[in-house]
Design an enzyme around this catalytic site. Structure first.
Site, mmCIF file in Angstrom:
data_model
loop_
_atom_site.group_PDB
_atom_site.id
_atom_site.type_symbol
_atom_site.label_atom_id
_atom_site.label_comp_id
_atom_site.label_asym_id
_atom_site.label_seq_id
_atom_site.Cartn_x
_atom_site.Cartn_y
_atom_site.Cartn_z
ATOM 1 N N ARG A 47 0.819 -1.223 0.000
ATOM 2 C CA ARG A 47 0.000 0.000 0.000
ATOM 3 C C ARG A 47 0.850 1.270 0.000
ATOM 4 O O ARG A 47 0.324 2.363 -0.212
ATOM 5 C CB ARG A 47 -0.999 -0.002 1.159
ATOM 6 C CG ARG A 47 -2.031 1.128 1.056
ATOM 7 C CD ARG A 47 -3.156 1.003 2.077
ATOM 8 N NE ARG A 47 -2.683 0.663 3.394
ATOM 9 C CZ ARG A 47 -2.074 1.526 4.224
ATOM 10 N NH1 ARG A 47 -1.882 2.766 3.861
ATOM 11 N NH2 ARG A 47 -1.659 1.122 5.402
ATOM 12 N N TYR A 101 -14.237 11.121 -20.146
ATOM 13 C CA TYR A 101 -14.663 9.762 -19.845
ATOM 14 C C TYR A 101 -15.790 9.823 -18.811
ATOM 15 O O TYR A 101 -15.700 10.593 -17.840
ATOM 16 C CB TYR A 101 -13.459 8.981 -19.308
ATOM 17 C CG TYR A 101 -13.807 7.616 -18.806
ATOM 18 C CD1 TYR A 101 -14.149 6.593 -19.692
ATOM 19 C CD2 TYR A 101 -13.813 7.329 -17.449
ATOM 20 C CE1 TYR A 101 -14.476 5.338 -19.229
ATOM 21 C CE2 TYR A 101 -14.136 6.065 -16.981
ATOM 22 C CZ TYR A 101 -14.465 5.074 -17.878
ATOM 23 O OH TYR A 101 -14.792 3.837 -17.415
HETATM 24 C C1 PLP Z 1 -11.571 3.456 -19.101
HETATM 25 C C2 PLP Z 1 -11.157 4.852 -18.961
HETATM 26 C C3 PLP Z 1 -10.953 5.425 -17.693
HETATM 27 C C4 PLP Z 1 -11.211 4.678 -16.400
HETATM 28 O O1 PLP Z 1 -10.338 3.609 -16.236
HETATM 29 P P1 PLP Z 1 -10.665 2.308 -15.367
HETATM 30 O O2 PLP Z 1 -9.422 1.508 -15.503
HETATM 31 O O3 PLP Z 1 -11.890 1.680 -15.931
HETATM 32 O O4 PLP Z 1 -10.908 2.779 -13.964
HETATM 33 C C5 PLP Z 1 -10.513 6.739 -17.645
HETATM 34 N N1 PLP Z 1 -10.311 7.459 -18.767
HETATM 35 C C6 PLP Z 1 -10.508 6.947 -19.987
HETATM 36 C C7 PLP Z 1 -10.268 7.798 -21.195
HETATM 37 C C8 PLP Z 1 -10.934 5.628 -20.139
HETATM 38 O O5 PLP Z 1 -11.146 5.129 -21.364
#
Ligand code: PLP
Length: 381
Positions: A47, A101
């Protein structure tokens, strides 16, 4: 390893820790959670983000992004939320790009208020749109380019300069481009974050995230990260380290395939519009040419003739309808049915996202086979 700026070489060699027992060519897996501490300056613990597999991987991603320090997280959202809450405190204000996103937008919309952090979402992606959001208590600017799903391009250097002029921290989500196509730290950005679940992993079997910055800024992120506890286990670090060895090869093939497919779709009578930064008719093409080395493996297109997106997706033979992106296999999805499903049709229309829009995450297969699949499916339905 000797000094190099080649991504291909860095993908394979940077960060690797030599096994003191066998002197083999890969970093051994150190799964321990209990390490010696007496007479040792460094007290390793998962951690604390400082076990050998975490550090080897962090160094590899940091080298690829031309940063001084990196940190590996258990998901992209762990990297994004930890980074934002490392630089934003009660009473602070952030400027947030309007196209992000969905998970990031959700986090900002649902959690910032609870922490006493305010934000303004930009009206557009032009630098004046960011400038117009400045307040006396603004501390940070957050961007993502190319954006999902229309691949719009934000001027990275201009945002970095605006941030520097006003003493703000600039953060970019570089997931869509990957470090092979775009290195925002070289353009003046302070922190790069990644969903390593996508291109860095590349095989649709790992969930992870990363942040890269200067050593000084990374100390601040690490301070928060130890408290939030979103670190990644040794086995997955090792898998991700292996995946990244082929990142440059994969992304270069994905760039080539996406360009060929975009050109095919652009000339196809069954398609109304194609969104790909590598096409000269894309509104962000000139900017993309300046700040990207390759245009990436993501593209979107609108079906013409009122063709149904579900019927089309189901009739494909090789290309798989599936969420997520960045894998070696080509996948397709409807934004209206996935990332933008919670919006009303009117809200989607306002964002420029039509029900006829399909997004392709182009893989490393033979481009001719992919084009044949798209073409045969048009003929069939
Ligand atoms: C998928 C994605 C995320 C989030 O990532 P996770 O690994 O699912 O938590 C953030 N930004 C973009 C552009 C993504 O495609």
């Amino acid at each position: 390893m000797p000094e190099t700026s080649s991504h291909k070489t860095l993908c394979v060699h940077s960060g690797t820790i030599e096994d003191p027992v066998t002197h083999g060519s890969i970093t051994p897996i150190y799964p321990g959670t209990s390490y010696a501490y007496l007479d040792l300056e460094k007290k390793a613990y998962p951690r604390y983000f400082n076990t050998p597999n975490q550090e080897a991987l962090a160094q590899k991603i940091s080298a690829l992004e031309h940063g001084e320090a990196g940190l590996i997280f258990s998901s992209g959202m762990a990297a994004i939320s930890t980074t934002l809450l490392s630089f934003l405190h009660k009473g602070d204000h952030a400027i947030i790009q309007n196209k992000l996103y969905g998970g990031t937008s959700n986090f900002i919309a649902n959690c910032f208020d609870d922490f006493g952090i305010s934000h303004t979402t930009t009206a557009g992606l032009a630098i004046d749109d960011f400038d117009a959001c400045l307040q006396a208590n603004t501390r940070l600017i957050y961007i993502e380019t190319p954006s999902n799903p229309l691949l719009q391009i934000t001027d990275i250097a201009a945002v970095a300069e605006l941030a520097k002029t006003h003493g703000l921290i600039s953060v970019i989500d570089n997931t869509f481009a990957s470090p092979i196509n775009q290195n925002p730290l070289d353009l003046g950005i302070d922190v790069v974050v990644h969903s390593a679940t996508k291109y860095l992993s590349g095989h649709s079997d790992i969930c992870a995230g990363a942040a890269v910055s200067s050593t000084e800024l990374m100390q601040r992120i690490l301070g928060r990260a130890k408290n939030f506890g979103g670190s990644l286990n040794a086995q997955t670090c090792s898998l991700l380290e292996r995946s990244i060895k082929t990142l440059a090869l994969r992304v270069e093939q994905q760039n080539r395939n996406a360009q060929e497919i975009a050109e095919y779709l652009n000339s196809c009578a069954h398609v109304d519009k194609v969104y790909y930064p590598g096409l000269v008719n894309h509104e962000g093409h000139d900017l993309a040419k300046i700040q990207m080395r390759g245009f990436g493996g993501m593209l979107s297109f609108e079906l013409a003739d009122a063709l149904d997106t579900t019927v089309y997706q189901k009739a494909l033979k090789l290309i798989k309808p599936s969420m997520s992106l960045g894998g070696v296999e080509t996948t397709i999805c409807s934004a209206a049915m996935t990332s933008h499903a919670v919006l009303s049709p009117e809200e989607r229309e306002a964002e420029g996202i039509k029900d006829s829009l399909l997004r392709l995450s182009v893989g490393i297969e033979d481009a001719d086979d992919l084009i044949a699949d798209l073409q045969n499916t048009f003929a069939k339905i």
